[in-house]
Scaffold this motif. Structure first.
Motif, PDB file in Angstrom:
ATOM      1  N   TRP A  43      -4.364   1.597  -2.952  1.00 18.00           N
ATOM      2  CA  TRP A  43      -5.155   0.585  -3.634  1.00 18.00           C
ATOM      3  C   TRP A  43      -6.418   1.191  -4.232  1.00 18.00           C
ATOM      4  O   TRP A  43      -6.861   2.262  -3.830  1.00 18.00           O
ATOM      5  CB  TRP A  43      -5.573  -0.522  -2.659  1.00 18.00           C
ATOM      6  N   ARG A  44      -6.991   0.467  -5.169  1.00 17.58           N
ATOM      7  CA  ARG A  44      -8.310   0.797  -5.716  1.00 17.58           C
ATOM      8  C   ARG A  44      -9.282  -0.298  -5.296  1.00 17.58           C
ATOM      9  O   ARG A  44      -9.062  -1.482  -5.574  1.00 17.58           O
ATOM     10  CB  ARG A  44      -8.252   0.885  -7.240  1.00 17.58           C
ATOM     11  N   ASN A  45     -10.326   0.076  -4.595  1.00 20.23           N
ATOM     12  CA  ASN A  45     -11.355  -0.862  -4.173  1.00 20.23           C
ATOM     13  C   ASN A  45     -12.711  -0.202  -4.384  1.00 20.23           C
ATOM     14  O   ASN A  45     -13.042   0.789  -3.726  1.00 20.23           O
ATOM     15  CB  ASN A  45     -11.166  -1.246  -2.698  1.00 20.23           C
ATOM     16  N   GLU A  46     -13.473  -0.725  -5.323  1.00 22.41           N
ATOM     17  CA  GLU A  46     -14.758  -0.124  -5.662  1.00 22.41           C
ATOM     18  C   GLU A  46     -15.789  -0.309  -4.555  1.00 22.41           C
ATOM     19  O   GLU A  46     -16.638   0.565  -4.345  1.00 22.41           O
ATOM     20  CB  GLU A  46     -15.272  -0.730  -6.971  1.00 22.41           C
ATOM     21  N   PHE A  47     -15.734  -1.443  -3.851  1.00 20.94           N
ATOM     22  CA  PHE A  47     -16.721  -1.719  -2.814  1.00 20.94           C
ATOM     23  C   PHE A  47     -16.608  -0.722  -1.662  1.00 20.94           C
ATOM     24  O   PHE A  47     -17.604  -0.213  -1.160  1.00 20.94           O
ATOM     25  CB  PHE A  47     -16.555  -3.156  -2.303  1.00 20.94           C
ATOM     26  N   ASN A  51     -14.311   4.708   5.439  1.00 24.30           N
ATOM     27  CA  ASN A  51     -13.048   4.538   4.711  1.00 24.30           C
ATOM     28  C   ASN A  51     -12.113   5.727   4.882  1.00 24.30           C
ATOM     29  O   ASN A  51     -11.206   5.932   4.075  1.00 24.30           O
ATOM     30  CB  ASN A  51     -13.330   4.331   3.228  1.00 24.30           C
ATOM     31  N   TYR A  65       0.820  -1.211   0.000  1.00 30.46           N
ATOM     32  CA  TYR A  65       0.000   0.000   0.000  1.00 30.46           C
ATOM     33  C   TYR A  65       0.855   1.262   0.000  1.00 30.46           C
ATOM     34  O   TYR A  65       0.531   2.246  -0.676  1.00 30.46           O
ATOM     35  CB  TYR A  65      -0.913   0.017   1.223  1.00 30.46           C
ATOM     36  N   THR A 102     -14.912   2.166  -1.911  1.00 31.44           N
ATOM     37  CA  THR A 102     -14.648   3.489  -2.489  1.00 31.44           C
ATOM     38  C   THR A 102     -13.268   3.996  -2.056  1.00 31.44           C
ATOM     39  O   THR A 102     -13.112   5.050  -1.440  1.00 31.44           O
ATOM     40  CB  THR A 102     -15.738   4.503  -2.090  1.00 31.44           C
TER      41      THR A 102
END
Length: 215
Positions: free
Chosen positions: A124-128, A45, A22, A130
């Motif tokens: 990181w990219r995490n759509e769930f 988040n 990360y 955001t």
């Protein structure tokens, strides 16, 4: 107990690997399609958002955040946030968010006339949840196959970390051999002597009760 030990070790090193993955910078070859600004209200988040820009009011619960929309070489979409890190963590000392946004906007291109860039980022990219990676720098490259460069900073940091872990491990082994192992051997010898003494007393009691020469 052995399973618990190895499970703890696996969890610990997984967390260490996640921390470095990360935090350390990565480079993506992308094509910038758009840049925009959006009002963000960090919630659960909030740990994955940077603090307010240096010089702004950090007590406001929401704030405007810059974003950079891109497409990778495989044509999949990737969105980056563009926030100052300031003097906080990770220690990128990034204060030029507005300048970087202007550079990214100037490098926008279309699929018909693509201009690829090397975009350095962390996170990181995490759509769930955001979560978006934070862009650190951007520079134009010749094409989608352009080299990302050798990650010297990552190599140096990971090498120093490995050397630190090895030094701690060596000193721990020396300390254990010099201090802990002798004490454990003394405790084991004392425990065995106590067991022998208890057994001898039991045998004496057995003989005193008239049950022969012992068990």
């Amino acid at each position: 107990m052995a399973y618990i030990k190895w499970a703890f070790i696996a969890i610990f090193w997984s967390l260490v690997a996640a921390f470095f993955h990360y935090t350390l910078p990565q480079v993506d070859i992308v094509r910038i399609t758009d840049t925009y600004e959006k009002r963000i209200d960090p919630g659960e988040n909030r740990w994955f958002w940077a603090s307010a820009d240096v010089g702004s009011d950090g007590t406001v619960p929401n704030r405007d955040v810059f974003f950079i929309q891109t497409r990778r070489v495989g044509d999949d979409v990737m969105v980056y946030r563009n926030e100052d890190t300031g003097w906080g963590w990770p220690p990128y000392f990034k204060f030029d968010t507005s300048n970087l946004q202007a550079e990214a906007a100037d490098l926008r291109s279309t699929a018909a006339a693509p201009q690829y860039v090397a975009l350095k980022h962390y996170g990181w990219r995490n759509e769930f949840f955001t979560i978006f990676p934070n862009a650190v720098s951007v520079r134009p490259v010749d094409g989608p196959d352009a080299p990302k460069g050798i990650p010297w900073l990552n190599i140096v940091i990971l090498t120093l970390f490995a050397a630190f872990v090895y030094a701690v491990w060596v000193r721990w082994r020396r300390f254990r051999r010099a201090r802990i192992d002798p004490k454990l051997e003394e405790l084991q010898d004392s425990w065995e002597a106590t067991e022998d003494a208890v057994a001898e007393r039991g045998n004496r009691l057995w003989r005193w009760l008239g049950f022969g020469g012992g068990r």
